[in-house]
Motif scaffolding. Structure first.
Motif, PDB file in Angstrom:
ATOM      1  N   PHE A   1       0.886  -1.168   0.000  1.00  0.00           N
ATOM      2  CA  PHE A   1       0.000   0.000   0.000  1.00  0.00           C
ATOM      3  C   PHE A   1       0.921   1.214   0.000  1.00  0.00           C
ATOM      4  CE2 PHE A   1      -2.372   3.476   1.755  1.00  0.00           C
ATOM      5  CZ  PHE A   1      -3.653   3.317   1.237  1.00  0.00           C
ATOM      6  N   ASP A   2       0.913   1.970  -1.083  1.00  0.00           N
ATOM      7  CA  ASP A   2       1.825   3.107  -1.203  1.00  0.00           C
ATOM      8  C   ASP A   2       1.082   4.281  -1.825  1.00  0.00           C
ATOM      9  OD1 ASP A   2       3.892   4.968  -1.853  1.00  0.00           O
ATOM     10  OD2 ASP A   2       5.335   3.324  -1.838  1.00  0.00           O
ATOM     11  N   MET A   3       0.900   5.331  -1.036  1.00  0.00           N
ATOM     12  CA  MET A   3       0.141   6.488  -1.513  1.00  0.00           C
ATOM     13  C   MET A   3       0.872   7.251  -2.612  1.00  0.00           C
ATOM     14  SD  MET A   3       0.617   9.020   1.753  1.00  0.00           S
ATOM     15  CE  MET A   3       2.137   8.988   2.710  1.00  0.00           C
ATOM     16  N   THR A   4       2.164   6.983  -2.842  1.00  0.00           N
ATOM     17  CA  THR A   4       2.915   7.701  -3.877  1.00  0.00           C
ATOM     18  C   THR A   4       2.930   6.954  -5.212  1.00  0.00           C
ATOM     19  OG1 THR A   4       5.046   6.696  -3.297  1.00  0.00           O
ATOM     20  CG2 THR A   4       4.420   8.688  -2.098  1.00  0.00           C
ATOM     21  N   VAL A   5       1.987   6.032  -5.403  1.00  0.00           N
ATOM     22  CA  VAL A   5       1.945   5.238  -6.630  1.00  0.00           C
ATOM     23  C   VAL A   5       1.364   6.028  -7.808  1.00  0.00           C
ATOM     24  CG1 VAL A   5      -0.374   4.251  -6.354  1.00  0.00           C
ATOM     25  CG2 VAL A   5       1.452   2.872  -7.386  1.00  0.00           C
ATOM     26  N   GLN A   6       0.927   7.252  -7.580  1.00  0.00           N
ATOM     27  CA  GLN A   6       0.267   8.025  -8.632  1.00  0.00           C
ATOM     28  C   GLN A   6       1.087   8.167  -9.917  1.00  0.00           C
ATOM     29  OE1 GLN A   6      -2.766   8.816  -8.803  1.00  0.00           O
ATOM     30  NE2 GLN A   6      -2.820  10.214 -10.545  1.00  0.00           N
ATOM     31  N   PRO A   7       2.424   8.356  -9.885  1.00  0.00           N
ATOM     32  CA  PRO A   7       3.165   8.430 -11.159  1.00  0.00           C
ATOM     33  C   PRO A   7       3.003   7.169 -12.021  1.00  0.00           C
ATOM     34  CG  PRO A   7       4.501   9.328  -9.399  1.00  0.00           C
ATOM     35  CD  PRO A   7       3.301   8.710  -8.741  1.00  0.00           C
ATOM     36  N   LEU A   8       2.906   6.012 -11.403  1.00  0.00           N
ATOM     37  CA  LEU A   8       2.688   4.775 -12.165  1.00  0.00           C
ATOM     38  C   LEU A   8       1.280   4.731 -12.733  1.00  0.00           C
ATOM     39  CD1 LEU A   8       4.517   2.322  -9.760  1.00  0.00           C
ATOM     40  CD2 LEU A   8       5.135   2.744 -12.162  1.00  0.00           C
ATOM     41  N   TRP A   9       0.305   5.184 -11.937  1.00  0.00           N
ATOM     42  CA  TRP A   9      -1.072   5.231 -12.424  1.00  0.00           C
ATOM     43  C   TRP A   9      -1.161   6.181 -13.621  1.00  0.00           C
ATOM     44  CZ3 TRP A   9      -5.291   7.945 -13.767  1.00  0.00           C
ATOM     45  CH2 TRP A   9      -6.538   7.316 -13.680  1.00  0.00           C
ATOM     46  N   SER A  10      -0.550   7.355 -13.507  1.00  0.00           N
ATOM     47  CA  SER A  10      -0.595   8.336 -14.600  1.00  0.00           C
ATOM     48  C   SER A  10       0.110   7.809 -15.844  1.00  0.00           C
ATOM     49  CB  SER A  10       0.056   9.644 -14.149  1.00  0.00           C
ATOM     50  OG  SER A  10      -0.651  10.218 -13.071  1.00  0.00           O
ATOM     51  N   LEU A  11       1.215   7.082 -15.665  1.00  0.00           N
ATOM     52  CA  LEU A  11       1.940   6.512 -16.803  1.00  0.00           C
ATOM     53  C   LEU A  11       1.037   5.563 -17.587  1.00  0.00           C
ATOM     54  CD1 LEU A  11       4.476   5.823 -18.469  1.00  0.00           C
ATOM     55  CD2 LEU A  11       5.038   4.121 -16.694  1.00  0.00           C
ATOM     56  N   HIS A  12       0.349   4.673 -16.895  1.00  0.00           N
ATOM     57  CA  HIS A  12      -0.524   3.730 -17.595  1.00  0.00           C
ATOM     58  C   HIS A  12      -1.703   4.448 -18.245  1.00  0.00           C
ATOM     59  CE1 HIS A  12       1.782   0.750 -15.314  1.00  0.00           C
ATOM     60  NE2 HIS A  12       1.342  -0.136 -16.183  1.00  0.00           N
ATOM     61  N   ALA A  13      -2.261   5.443 -17.560  1.00  0.00           N
ATOM     62  CA  ALA A  13      -3.378   6.187 -18.144  1.00  0.00           C
ATOM     63  C   ALA A  13      -2.946   6.907 -19.421  1.00  0.00           C
ATOM     64  CB  ALA A  13      -3.930   7.186 -17.129  1.00  0.00           C
ATOM     65  N   ARG A  14      -1.785   7.557 -19.405  1.00  0.00           N
ATOM     66  CA  ARG A  14      -1.295   8.256 -20.597  1.00  0.00           C
ATOM     67  C   ARG A  14      -0.999   7.262 -21.723  1.00  0.00           C
ATOM     68  NH1 ARG A  14       2.049  10.841 -16.830  1.00  0.00           N
ATOM     69  NH2 ARG A  14       3.824   9.638 -17.634  1.00  0.00           N
ATOM     70  N   HIS A  15      -0.389   6.149 -21.364  1.00  0.00           N
ATOM     71  CA  HIS A  15      -0.002   5.170 -22.384  1.00  0.00           C
ATOM     72  C   HIS A  15      -1.221   4.693 -23.160  1.00  0.00           C
ATOM     73  CE1 HIS A  15       2.124   1.746 -24.215  1.00  0.00           C
ATOM     74  NE2 HIS A  15       1.016   1.057 -23.940  1.00  0.00           N
TER      75      HIS A  15
END
Length: 332
Positions: free
Chosen positions: A120-134
């Motif tokens: 559980f890591d609240m700083t996972v947002q850059p990975l979420w944004s990467l997949h969304a952009r891709h």
């Protein structure tokens, strides 16, 4: 019976729109005796309140207070409002006037990060944004982002690099971003429950994306919460606890539905060993965070995480529909 939809989207739209949303019809409330309710949309999901109160006008006033509190917390936690405290933190990398709710919830998120070994890591947002952009790009590789892109985004992930103090939050590395989508719905559910308790209500069912119950229905029976997708598990009777559900298929990045929104920080990829995970716990904050962490935690480590949170029980549903139950007890 309240029902958790395992395919519900898990994000913080936090619409909490009051316009057009009203109390349930007076006739329905009258048939229910002392039971009053509201149903609408909040936190990007279906939401409802059930209050046991002898005065319908007072019940309407209390529901109005609850909706105002949800709107206030939207201005703290939303990822989609340009003026929210969380958006300002992600934009500037620091917040010197951090609201108390943000400090409190991020502190709790860090504690769940430690307890889950970083799953559980609240700083996972850059990975979420990467997949969304891709996957938003035309002709996107159906296999997902390139390994180098994932490695670069993973360097921005690590809740240990977030400094949380009294009124101040700061990132140790430029480019870090926080999402509280795996815990904030539960937190807001708890805040609404506490608000109603402070107003003197003993019997309520609150669903602001996750469910928490206290007291009983007007007929004296416990509140009933059903678990969609948990084979062989009947409704849970709740009179002082909470339930939350996470499911990777609730939101997907790709048209084929292979990449769900639950990302494992250890690999940087959407990986969920379970079709859905429901957790019953003393608070909705704990139930929300645990269901999120268990969704990406290797199955062999699930029992250890639950053992660190007494009073919590997990219902882990595999791809074939079979459900495994782990934990100590379901809060009643």
């Amino acid at each position: 019976m309240a029902r958790i939809d395992r395919s519900r989207r898990r994000f913080l739209g936090l619409t909490a729109a009051v316009a057009g949303l009203a109390l349930l019809p007076a006739a329905a409330a009258a048939r229910a005796g002392l039971l009053h309710g509201w149903r609408g949309t909040a936190l990007g999901a279906d939401a409802c309140l059930r209050l046991v109160h002898p005065d319908a006008a007072e019940a309407r006033r209390l529901i109005g207070l609850c909706l105002a509190e949800v709107a206030r917390l939207e201005r703290v936690f939303s990822l989609y409002r340009g003026d929210s405290a969380l958006v300002r933190l992600n934009r500037d990398g620091r917040l010197d006037d951090a609201p108390a709710d943000l400090v409190r919830l991020m502190s709790e998120a860090a504690a769940f990060g430690r307890a889950s070994g970083g799953r559980f890591d609240m700083t996972v947002q850059p990975l979420w944004s990467l997949h969304a952009r891709h996957f938003a790009r035309a002709g996107a590789d159906p296999a997902g982002p390139a390994p180098a892109e994932i490695a670069a985004a993973r360097r921005l992930v690590g809740f240990q690099a977030v400094e949380i103090g009294a009124g101040r939050i700061a990132f140790a590395r430029p480019g870090m971003q926080v999402t509280l989508n795996g815990i904030a719905q539960g937190y807001i559910t708890d805040r609404i429950t506490e608000l109603l308790r402070q107003e003197g209500l003993d019997d309520v069912l609150v669903d602001m994306g996750e469910i928490r119950a206290q007291g009983r229905r007007p007929d004296g029976r416990p509140w009933q919460v059903g678990l969609d997708g948990a084979a062989g598990i009947g409704p849970l009777a709740l009179s002082g606890g909470a339930v939350a559900t996470s499911a990777a298929a609730g939101t997907v990045f790709d048209p084929a539905g292979r990449f769900g929104h639950l990302i494992d920080p250890a690999s940087g990829r959407p990986e969920a060993p379970w079709r859905s995970v429901s957790v019953a716990a003393p608070t909705a904050t704990a139930a929300d965070a645990l269901s999120t962490a268990l969704s990406v935690l290797p199955p062999g480590e699930a029992a250890g995480l639950l053992a660190r949170h007494p009073g919590s029980t997990a219902f882990l549903t595999a791809a074939d529909g079979g459900t495994t139950v782990m934990g100590t007890r379901v809060p009643g």
